[in-house]
Design a protein around this motif. Structure first.
Motif, PDB file in Angstrom:
ATOM      1  N   SER A 144      46.157  45.183  34.958  1.00 43.51           N
ATOM      2  CA  SER A 144      45.543  45.173  36.291  1.00 43.51           C
ATOM      3  C   SER A 144      44.772  43.885  36.508  1.00 43.51           C
ATOM      4  O   SER A 144      44.406  43.188  35.553  1.00 43.51           O
ATOM      5  N   SER A 149      42.402  41.677  39.897  1.00 41.56           N
ATOM      6  CA  SER A 149      41.907  41.637  41.274  1.00 41.56           C
ATOM      7  C   SER A 149      42.648  40.584  42.068  1.00 41.56           C
ATOM      8  O   SER A 149      43.208  39.637  41.484  1.00 41.56           O
ATOM      9  N   PRO A 150      42.679  40.715  43.373  1.00 40.88           N
ATOM     10  CA  PRO A 150      43.340  39.696  44.198  1.00 40.88           C
ATOM     11  C   PRO A 150      42.797  38.307  43.892  1.00 40.88           C
ATOM     12  O   PRO A 150      41.579  38.115  43.736  1.00 40.88           O
ATOM     13  N   LEU A 170      46.950  36.648  42.371  1.00 39.38           N
ATOM     14  CA  LEU A 170      47.440  38.003  42.632  1.00 39.38           C
ATOM     15  C   LEU A 170      47.271  38.409  44.089  1.00 39.38           C
ATOM     16  O   LEU A 170      46.236  38.159  44.712  1.00 39.38           O
ATOM     17  N   ASP A 209      52.049  42.277  45.013  1.00 35.66           N
ATOM     18  CA  ASP A 209      52.546  42.105  43.645  1.00 35.66           C
ATOM     19  C   ASP A 209      52.469  43.412  42.863  1.00 35.66           C
ATOM     20  O   ASP A 209      53.054  43.514  41.778  1.00 35.66           O
ATOM     21  N   GLU A 210      51.744  44.386  43.392  1.00 34.55           N
ATOM     22  CA  GLU A 210      51.621  45.669  42.698  1.00 34.55           C
ATOM     23  C   GLU A 210      52.993  46.312  42.606  1.00 34.55           C
ATOM     24  O   GLU A 210      53.637  46.605  43.615  1.00 34.55           O
ATOM     25  N   VAL A 220      46.969  46.094  41.364  1.00 32.83           N
ATOM     26  CA  VAL A 220      46.081  45.099  41.981  1.00 32.83           C
ATOM     27  C   VAL A 220      44.866  45.839  42.508  1.00 32.83           C
ATOM     28  O   VAL A 220      44.974  46.670  43.417  1.00 32.83           O
TER      29      VAL A 220
END
Lengths: 120, 110
Positions: B11, B13-14, B80, B84-85, B109
């Motif tokens: 995982s 974060s943006p 990210l 993209d998730e 994300v």
């Protein structure tokens, strides 16, 4: 552009036979390796093997050897995946995809998938 | 012929970068520069993101990059974005002229 169009969803009983198809609208069908990929419910991708429609040469993953049969009819640009006796464990989404001229090339085009459900 | 080993989940974060590893053996990842990465969104067919270890197909963002060291290949996604998730799968050509996939990595994300 290459398009791989697969046959529709199937619901079968254990012991039934089944043949699903993958039609290639591109111009390189006979010069490309076509792969079959299994995805069981909620699981990952599994490479089942490949067929070269130009001469119908096949290569199977050891995990799938003897369990399925690949074939192709180059006159109608269609590849097939066949079972002679389905089991419940064959329930999965099956994708066809193109490797390209050489079998070490990546899978660059994919069909939309055919969902096969085997249940009594 | 065992599946390649990937972490089950990663995982980020943006805006951040993440790396997904893919470990095989000298008979697959370590023996050939034929490692590819695929992105799969729920209910969709996989999409080729990286091939030949570090090459990008036309149309794939340059935020995606690939590399390899020994028997381990890696996919890095920089900057990210929410889109993209997805699930990411590595695959490698093998010494018996077949391909083998990794078990898949779910990218979240945050």
């Amino acid at each position: 552009e290459v398009q791989l169009v697969q046959s529709g969803a199937e619901v079968k009983k254990p012991g039934d036979s089944l043949k699903i198809s993958c039609k290639d609208s591109g111009y390189r069908f006979t010069n490309s390796w076509i792969a079959w990929v299994r995805q069981m419910p909620g699981k990952g991708l599994e490479w089942m093997g490949i067929i070269y429609p130009g001469d119908s040469e096949t290569r199977y993953s050891p995990s799938f050897q003897g369990q399925v049969t690949f074939s192709a009819d180059k006159s109608i640009r269609t590849a097939y995946l066949q079972w002679s006796s389905l089991k419940a464990s064959d329930t999965a989404m099956y994708y066809c995809a193109r490797h390209g001229r050489s079998s070490w090339e990546p899978l660059d085009y994919w069909g939309q998938g055919t969902l096969v459900t085997v249940s009594s | 012929q065992s599946a390649l080993t990937q972490p089950a989940s990663v995982s980020g974060s943006p805006g951040q970068s993440i790396t997904i590893s893919c470990t095989g053996t000298s008979s697959d990842v370590g023996g050939y520069n034929y490692v590819s990465w695929y992105q799969q969104h729920p209910g969709k067919a996989p999409k080729l993101m990286i091939f030949d270890v570090g090459k990008r197909p036309s149309g794939v963002s340059n935020r995606f990059s690939g590399s390899k060291s020994g028997n381990t290949a890696s996919l890095t996604i920089s900057g990210l974005q929410a889109e993209d998730e997805a699930e990411y799968y590595c695959t490698s050509y093998t010494s018996i002229a077949t391909w083998v996939f990794g078990g898949g990595t779910k990218l979240t994300v945050l």
